[in-house]
Design a protein around this motif. Structure first.
Motif, PDB file in Angstrom:
ATOM      1  N   VAL A   1      19.736  59.515  44.880  1.00 46.34           N
ATOM      2  CA  VAL A   1      20.731  58.471  44.638  1.00 46.34           C
ATOM      3  C   VAL A   1      20.118  57.236  43.984  1.00 46.34           C
ATOM      4  CG1 VAL A   1      22.354  56.893  45.743  1.00 46.34           C
ATOM      5  CG2 VAL A   1      22.157  59.253  46.552  1.00 46.34           C
ATOM      6  N   ASN A   2      18.916  56.841  44.461  1.00 49.00           N
ATOM      7  CA  ASN A   2      18.355  55.571  44.019  1.00 49.00           C
ATOM      8  C   ASN A   2      17.380  55.669  42.868  1.00 49.00           C
ATOM      9  OD1 ASN A   2      19.755  54.070  45.933  1.00 49.00           O
ATOM     10  ND2 ASN A   2      18.220  54.454  47.513  1.00 49.00           N
ATOM     11  N   SER A   3      16.944  56.870  42.535  1.00 53.53           N
ATOM     12  CA  SER A   3      15.939  56.986  41.472  1.00 53.53           C
ATOM     13  C   SER A   3      16.474  56.430  40.161  1.00 53.53           C
ATOM     14  CB  SER A   3      15.556  58.448  41.257  1.00 53.53           C
ATOM     15  OG  SER A   3      14.860  58.564  40.037  1.00 53.53           O
ATOM     16  N   PRO A   4      15.702  55.515  39.537  1.00 55.68           N
ATOM     17  CA  PRO A   4      16.134  54.986  38.238  1.00 55.68           C
ATOM     18  C   PRO A   4      16.089  56.043  37.159  1.00 55.68           C
ATOM     19  CG  PRO A   4      13.885  54.295  38.714  1.00 55.68           C
ATOM     20  CD  PRO A   4      14.388  54.988  39.944  1.00 55.68           C
ATOM     21  N   TYR A   5      15.459  57.200  37.448  1.00 56.80           N
ATOM     22  CA  TYR A   5      15.302  58.242  36.447  1.00 56.80           C
ATOM     23  C   TYR A   5      16.331  59.361  36.614  1.00 56.80           C
ATOM     24  CZ  TYR A   5      10.818  55.883  36.241  1.00 56.80           C
ATOM     25  OH  TYR A   5       9.841  54.938  36.147  1.00 56.80           O
TER      26      TYR A   5
ATOM     27  N   GLN B   1      11.606  57.393  29.585  1.00 55.02           N
ATOM     28  CA  GLN B   1      11.378  58.608  30.364  1.00 55.02           C
ATOM     29  C   GLN B   1      10.683  59.673  29.511  1.00 55.02           C
ATOM     30  OE1 GLN B   1      15.706  58.553  31.894  1.00 55.02           O
ATOM     31  NE2 GLN B   1      14.640  60.062  33.130  1.00 55.02           N
ATOM     32  N   VAL B   2      11.209  59.906  28.305  1.00 57.54           N
ATOM     33  CA  VAL B   2      10.615  60.924  27.436  1.00 57.54           C
ATOM     34  C   VAL B   2       9.202  60.496  27.038  1.00 57.54           C
ATOM     35  CG1 VAL B   2      10.927  62.319  25.372  1.00 57.54           C
ATOM     36  CG2 VAL B   2      12.917  61.424  26.555  1.00 57.54           C
ATOM     37  N   GLY B   3       9.048  59.214  26.691  1.00 56.85           N
ATOM     38  CA  GLY B   3       7.742  58.720  26.287  1.00 56.85           C
ATOM     39  C   GLY B   3       6.712  58.812  27.394  1.00 56.85           C
ATOM     40  N   TYR B   4       7.176  58.707  28.646  1.00 58.81           N
ATOM     41  CA  TYR B   4       6.280  58.814  29.802  1.00 58.81           C
ATOM     42  C   TYR B   4       5.606  60.184  29.833  1.00 58.81           C
ATOM     43  CZ  TYR B   4       4.924  59.189  34.740  1.00 58.81           C
ATOM     44  OH  TYR B   4       4.230  59.390  35.914  1.00 58.81           O
ATOM     45  N   PHE B   5       6.359  61.234  29.554  1.00 60.22           N
ATOM     46  CA  PHE B   5       5.796  62.581  29.598  1.00 60.22           C
ATOM     47  C   PHE B   5       5.007  62.914  28.335  1.00 60.22           C
ATOM     48  CE2 PHE B   5       9.271  62.840  32.671  1.00 60.22           C
ATOM     49  CZ  PHE B   5       8.575  63.336  33.762  1.00 60.22           C
ATOM     50  N   LEU B   6       5.374  62.284  27.226  1.00 61.02           N
ATOM     51  CA  LEU B   6       4.683  62.568  25.964  1.00 61.02           C
ATOM     52  C   LEU B   6       3.470  61.665  25.727  1.00 61.02           C
ATOM     53  CD1 LEU B   6       7.719  63.099  23.591  1.00 61.02           C
ATOM     54  CD2 LEU B   6       5.970  64.785  24.121  1.00 61.02           C
ATOM     55  N   ASN B   7       3.266  60.676  26.616  1.00 56.67           N
ATOM     56  CA  ASN B   7       2.182  59.701  26.419  1.00 56.67           C
ATOM     57  C   ASN B   7       2.301  58.985  25.072  1.00 56.67           C
ATOM     58  OD1 ASN B   7       0.867  60.148  28.897  1.00 56.67           O
ATOM     59  ND2 ASN B   7      -0.143  61.962  28.076  1.00 56.67           N
ATOM     60  N   GLU B   8       3.515  58.622  24.700  1.00 54.12           N
ATOM     61  CA  GLU B   8       3.744  57.899  23.436  1.00 54.12           C
ATOM     62  C   GLU B   8       3.625  56.394  23.702  1.00 54.12           C
ATOM     63  OE1 GLU B   8       6.827  61.084  21.418  1.00 54.12           O
ATOM     64  OE2 GLU B   8       7.607  59.269  22.344  1.00 54.12           O
ATOM     65  N   HIS B   9       2.402  55.920  23.685  1.00 54.88           N
ATOM     66  CA  HIS B   9       2.138  54.567  24.167  1.00 54.88           C
ATOM     67  C   HIS B   9       2.728  53.499  23.255  1.00 54.88           C
ATOM     68  CE1 HIS B   9      -0.508  56.390  27.105  1.00 54.88           C
ATOM     69  NE2 HIS B   9      -0.991  57.122  26.126  1.00 54.88           N
ATOM     70  N   GLU B  10       2.596  53.681  21.941  1.00 56.73           N
ATOM     71  CA  GLU B  10       3.130  52.669  21.029  1.00 56.73           C
ATOM     72  C   GLU B  10       4.659  52.633  21.084  1.00 56.73           C
ATOM     73  OE1 GLU B  10       1.281  50.498  19.458  1.00 56.73           O
ATOM     74  OE2 GLU B  10      -0.524  51.424  20.258  1.00 56.73           O
ATOM     75  N   LEU B  11       5.274  53.804  21.106  1.00 55.55           N
ATOM     76  CA  LEU B  11       6.738  53.842  21.187  1.00 55.55           C
ATOM     77  C   LEU B  11       7.219  53.273  22.509  1.00 55.55           C
ATOM     78  CD1 LEU B  11       7.592  57.298  19.600  1.00 55.55           C
ATOM     79  CD2 LEU B  11       8.078  55.053  18.686  1.00 55.55           C
TER      80      LEU B  11
END
Length: 784
Positions: A14-18, A58-68
């Motif tokens: 319920v509370n997860s921001p993701y 969220q997507v960038g977190y898994f892809l390690n897209e640091h600049e994006l």
């Protein structure tokens, strides 16, 4: 226990921001990340701004897209209800912490991780606590003191316990958290790869992470990442075992995309890096050169990925060489070829190394600045993810105009001129650093290999810079002479006695640039005025690559216009620049001049790089240590700053740009030694050279130097010589190198010829007109 698990499940769900229960969430969890990004772009109007940017993060977190991720974090912070959303602030600080950790800024990474935990405490649910504890432990990975290690382990244990309680509906985050926590023991293992107990712990956790994913998917990007880490845990002690895991990752990558393009670019790049390093380990074990050739094959695959990487990240991929975890592919290939040369003595290997060194130096100049639509190839990536294999064509356009032959370069040099080119290479894990130094004169070429202990050379650039800035002559004397003896003297011994002008390519090693003109040839003297500088004998300027030097070296350029831009700071908190009027008067007397006056940055950019020469006198801000963009203050609202990257999309015929501003040549130093600032951006736009400062500069002194510079330029001196002569005059009056050494020239030498000669030109025109009028009147009288 069942009630506790039910409670945790409800809180997580319920509370997860993701936890968005929609089609996007299904694409995210299944690893269809290109499809997930396309879904966001197509449904943007259906999502509120906060949800839209968090979803991208969220997507960038898994892809390690640091600049994006940084770009989306900045956008998220601008959302109107950001301050009221605790979950948005947790997300913001976690991703910013990852960004600074990636950029090797541990203090900033730790600060943002602590802020994320503070906001997580206000929400008080296990999910946000788990994610914040994970990032806190991650931010402390490099801790070496006992307190830091205890904190790191405490946060890691907290995060791991919470991850194990995550419900199955959050399986992707559960697997990711478990995997992330293995990075700490992997760091420990890299220091001693014989630690079997640590390796066992890593493998157990990664198997647990795999098991979470395998309950839902037989092939998944998270599994690929886990296999890569399993290989990394083994390859140091058992390279064959490590290679088996890498091969398993490769097989799965080929199953979920074609291994060349697609949204998993960074996983593919990591696989290539790890494979080439593994085969180098095999070479060191066996001394079989075939393993080195295999390593080169893997390293070369990453060059092909660069185009996809730039197209994918578009404008936000500021640099090709932003990857701080792995060396650029060209640097790696050059290093392997040099190893082969040392092993076999085959000169062909040295030629190949030189070729890739030049790619390494020049490509960031010519290929940065292509502004492309963000996610411009997402459609083709989504097709790839859905099983439609794509044909992959390697484009070699960027190599066609590359000048990689030093003998060819030597033909462009004058008799008194030499290029000293530094290339640094060695594995990061070793205690030594190797410099390949190419000394190029007209029709002559020498190669020197220098090997030093890292602790002997690492502090040099920063200690020299600090000693000048803090006015410490004795410290400066020691360090500047040491740098001369280690780096420059061995090269000068190879050069002929006629050489008076050194064009230097900086080593790709130091965090601040080496000021070669400030090196001391001996340790005599007690103050700045009595030191014997390299500058006293040699004119030192800097170049970025052979290709840029040759392609922009011109004998004479007709100056139809010098553009002058002096922001008006009268209505700003910044000090008004009052003495630039004198510089402008000098320019106007010598060259055709046009003053740029603009009210918007867009209008400014349309005019800025239109003349053959651009003179900017302004206030600027930059740091070698800060990750913020170098900026010039425009005095315009709302566009109060001009960033270096604002210049990149421009295409210019401007050959010389003078940035008369404090620290205008300061910025993050890239892997190839080029400073990520206004010089790099200006050369990217097509310019031939820049004059910029490395220190804070005083307005009156700068005006003296500039007026002298323009007088020498108008007399026919090339751009490098004109600055050198102006600095010589300045040094006579101001011995402190912080003053006379502040401005440096970077680029090819160019000579400029005015199409008009200021006041004298207009005087000539006036006299001609007057003479014609008088002749007409006299003739008319005679006729009458």
């Amino acid at each position: 226990l069942r009630l506790l698990k039910l409670f945790v499940f409800l809180v997580f769900t319920v509370n997860s921001p993701y936890a968005f229960s929609n089609e996007f969430n299904a694409l995210l969890y299944s690893g269809k990340w290109a499809n997930a990004k396309l879904w966001l772009l197509k449904h943007r109007n259906e999502l509120n701004s906060r949800e839209y940017f968090i979803s991208h993060l969220q997507v960038g977190y898994f892809l390690n897209e640091h600049e994006l991720c940084r770009a989306y974090c900045d956008s998220l912070k601008q959302v109107q209800d950001f301050e009221q959303s605790l979950s948005a602030q947790v997300t913001y600080h976690i991703l910013y912490s990852k960004y600074f950790q990636y950029h090797l800024k541990p203090e900033k990474a730790l600060d943002h991780a602590k802020r994320s935990l503070a906001f997580a405490g206000m929400i008080n649910n296990p999910f946000t606590y788990c994610m914040s504890y994970t990032q806190l432990a991650n931010a402390l990975r490099r801790s070496v003191d006992d307190a830091g290690v205890r904190q790191r382990n405490f946060y890691a244990e907290k995060a791991y316990a919470l991850a194990l309680l995550m419900p199955d509906s959050s399986y992707l985050y559960k697997a990711k958290v478990i995997q992330t926590l293995t990075l700490i023991p992997i760091d420990l293992l890299s220091k001693d790869n014989r630690e079997g107990k640590i390796r066992k712990e890593i493998m157990q956790k990664l198997e647990a992470s795999n098991a979470v994913i395998l309950r839902h998917h037989s092939a998944h990007p998270q599994l690929v990442h886990n296999y890569l880490l399993m290989g990394l845990a083994n390859v140091g002690e058992f390279p064959d075992e490590g290679i088996k895991y890498y091969q398993k990752a490769q097989q799965m990558l080929n199953e979920i995309n074609d291994g060349n393009s697609g949204v998993l670019i960074y996983l593919v790049a990591s696989l290539n890096h790890l494979m080439d390093a593994a085969y180098e380990v095999k070479y060191k074990q066996t001394l079989d050169e075939d393993y080195l050739n295999t390593a080169i094959v893997w390293a070369k695959q990453n060059i092909d990925l660069d185009e996809h990487k730039q197209r994918y990240e578009g404008f936000y991929l500021y640099r090709r060489y932003i990857d701080h975890y792995n060396p650029p592919a060209e640097q790696r290939i050059a290093k392997l070829y040099l190893t082969l040369h040392q092993l076999t003595g085959n000169e062909n290997y040295l030629n190949f190394a030189t070729k890739y060194i030049e790619y390494f130096r020049h490509k960031p100049i010519t290929q940065v600045g292509k502004q492309q639509n963000l996610f411009g190839i997402l459609n083709s990536m989504a097709l790839t993810e859905n099983g439609n294999k794509t044909s992959y064509q390697v484009k070699t356009d960027h190599t066609t105009n590359m000048i990689t032959d030093p003998e060819r370069v030597s033909r462009f040099l004058n008799a008194n001129q030499a290029i000293i080119s530094f290339f640094s290479y060695e594995a990061q894990s070793t205690d030594s650093i190797v410099f390949l130094v190419q000394c190029i004169e007209r029709e002559r070429l020498h190669t020197v290999v220098l090997t030093y202990a890292k602790n002997a050379v690492q502090p040099l650039s920063e200690s020299i810079y600090t000693a000048v800035e803090m006015n410490r002559p004795l410290e400066y004397k020691q360090q500047a002479n040491k740098a001369f003896r280690l780096l420059l003297e061995p090269a000068l011994k190879k050069l002929g006695k006629k050489i008076t002008h050194l064009n230097i390519i900086q080593p790709a090693y130091f965090s601040t640039p080496l000021q070669f003109e400030g090196f001391l040839t001996d340790t005599s003297g007690t103050g700045f005025s009595s030191f014997n500088y390299v500058f006293d004998k040699y004119n030192v300027s800097y170049i970025t690559s052979f290709t840029h030097f040759v392609s922009h070296k011109q004998k004479e350029i007709a100056v139809k216009r010098v553009n002058v831009w002096n922001p008006d700071y009268a209505s700003t908190p910044l000090a008004e620049l009052s003495e630039t009027k004198q510089v402008n008067e000098t320019i106007a007397n010598l060259f055709p001049m046009q003053t740029i006056v603009c009210s918007t940055k867009k209008n400014l950019l349309s005019q800025l790089l239109q003349g053959q020469i651009l003179q900017v006198s302004a206030h600027a801000s930059a740091s070698f240590d800060d990750l913020e963009r170098p900026k010039i203050y425009t005095a315009m609202q709302p566009d109060s700053v001009l960033l270096d990257i604002d210049l990149e999309p421009l295409s210019t015929n401007t050959q010389l740009v003078i940035y008369a501003a404090c620290k205008s040549n300061v910025g993050n130093v890239q892997h190839n030694g080029i400073i990520d600032g206004f010089t790099r951006a200006t050369l990217s736009a097509g310019a031939g050279g820049t004059i910029c400062s490395l220190y804070n500069v005083e307005e009156g002194v700068t005006c003296e130097m500039l007026r002298s510079f323009y007088r020498h330029l108008a007399k026919g001196c090339n751009s490098a010589d004109a600055l050198y002569l102006a600095k010589k005059e300045l040094k006579q009056k101001y011995p402190n190198p912080k003053i006379w050494q502040a401005y440096i020239y970077t680029g090819a030498e160019q000579t400029f010829k005015s199409t008009a000669t200021g006041i004298s030109f207009y005087l000539f025109i006036g006299l001609t007109v007057a003479f014609a009028a008088m002749s007409y009147c006299l003739l008319k009288t005679d006729f009458n």
